[in-house]
Design an enzyme around this catalytic site. Structure first.
Site, PDB file in Angstrom:
ATOM      1  N   THR A  83       5.045  -3.414  -5.905  1.00 12.27           N
ATOM      2  CA  THR A  83       4.856  -4.307  -4.762  1.00 12.27           C
ATOM      3  C   THR A  83       3.371  -4.375  -4.473  1.00 12.27           C
ATOM      4  O   THR A  83       2.655  -3.389  -4.669  1.00 12.27           O
ATOM      5  CB  THR A  83       5.604  -3.793  -3.509  1.00 12.27           C
ATOM      6  N   CYS A 196       2.283 -11.477  -4.177  1.00 11.52           N
ATOM      7  CA  CYS A 196       3.492 -10.843  -3.654  1.00 11.52           C
ATOM      8  C   CYS A 196       4.469 -10.847  -4.814  1.00 11.52           C
ATOM      9  O   CYS A 196       4.639 -11.885  -5.464  1.00 11.52           O
ATOM     10  CB  CYS A 196       4.049 -11.612  -2.459  1.00 11.52           C
TER      11      CYS A 196
END
Length: 228
Positions: A83, A196
């Protein structure tokens, strides 16, 4: 082949591409029945998201640091945090273990420089876009980072958390993100970082005219190079 440790589940929707890309790359490079040596620890994202929303980064660092220690004890040679946003606590996690942690922004900066893209528009969560932990890492490596305006940041954040993290792919939201990307292009961006790990589920290279840098794909392929 080195053993890759993955801290996944943030969200699990974007952890699946990590596993797939890494194994596909190993197969391409080594052929036959080869696949990657991976240890995956998938966290409960609800717990991490609560830490994010109340900005309790210290607690999230302890949770992910404990996961990193378990991966190290299980035999991982290095670790990826799957992430972008949770690289906010990269230094804390790194300090808790002895094996390397490959920073997603370092892998991305390397790819940007390889493709001679030095004015990059950045998409991501509001934490990634408004705080310095990610942008500064790129800036220090010679990348000029262009971010969306405040209204667009909120729009992107809602799409990520209300849709993409829940596996929802909406055409209307795709149109909104593409409009934001066009505004970044008009501000001088010569490439767009999908900063992202979920955004690559929505936007693909054939959707936009500028080069796209999917951080999930870049990070995963970098892991393969490190493993071999």
């Amino acid at each position: 082949m080195k053993i890759i440790g993955l801290i996944g589940g943030m969200s699990w929707e974007s952890t699946i591409p990590y596993y797939k890309i890494i194994n596909e790359e190993i197969k391409t490079k080594l052929g036959g029945f080869h696949s990657a040596k991976i240890i995956l620890y998938s966290v409960d994202f609800d717990e991490i998201e609560k830490c994010q929303s109340c900005e309790n980064w210290e607690k999230s660092a302890l949770i992910l640091g404990d996961v990193a220690k378990k991966l190290e004890m299980s035999g991982a040679d290095f670790i990826l945090i799957c992430t972008n946003t949770m690289h906010k606590v990269y230094m804390q996690i790194k300090s808790m273990i002895k094996i390397p942690v490959i920073h997603i922004a370092d892998a991305t900066a390397s790819e940007l420089k390889k493709r001679k893209t030095f004015n990059a528009g950045l998409l991501g969560t509001k934490y990634t876009l408004t705080q310095d932990f990610y942008k500064q890492r790129l800036i220090e490596q010679g990348i000029n980072v262009i971010i969306p305006n405040e209204e667009d940041i909120e729009q992107i954040n809602k799409i990520i958390f209300n849709e993409l993290c829940l596996g929802k792919i909406e055409e209307f939201s795709k149109k909104k993100i593409l409009e934001i990307m066009m505004r970044l292009k008009n501000k001088g961006a010569d490439g767009i970082i999908l900063g992202c790990t979920e955004i690559g589920l929505l936007i693909k290279q054939n959707d936009f005219e500028l080069p796209l840098f999917d951080t999930t794909e870049i990070h995963a392929k970098y892991a393969v190079e490190s493993a071999l």
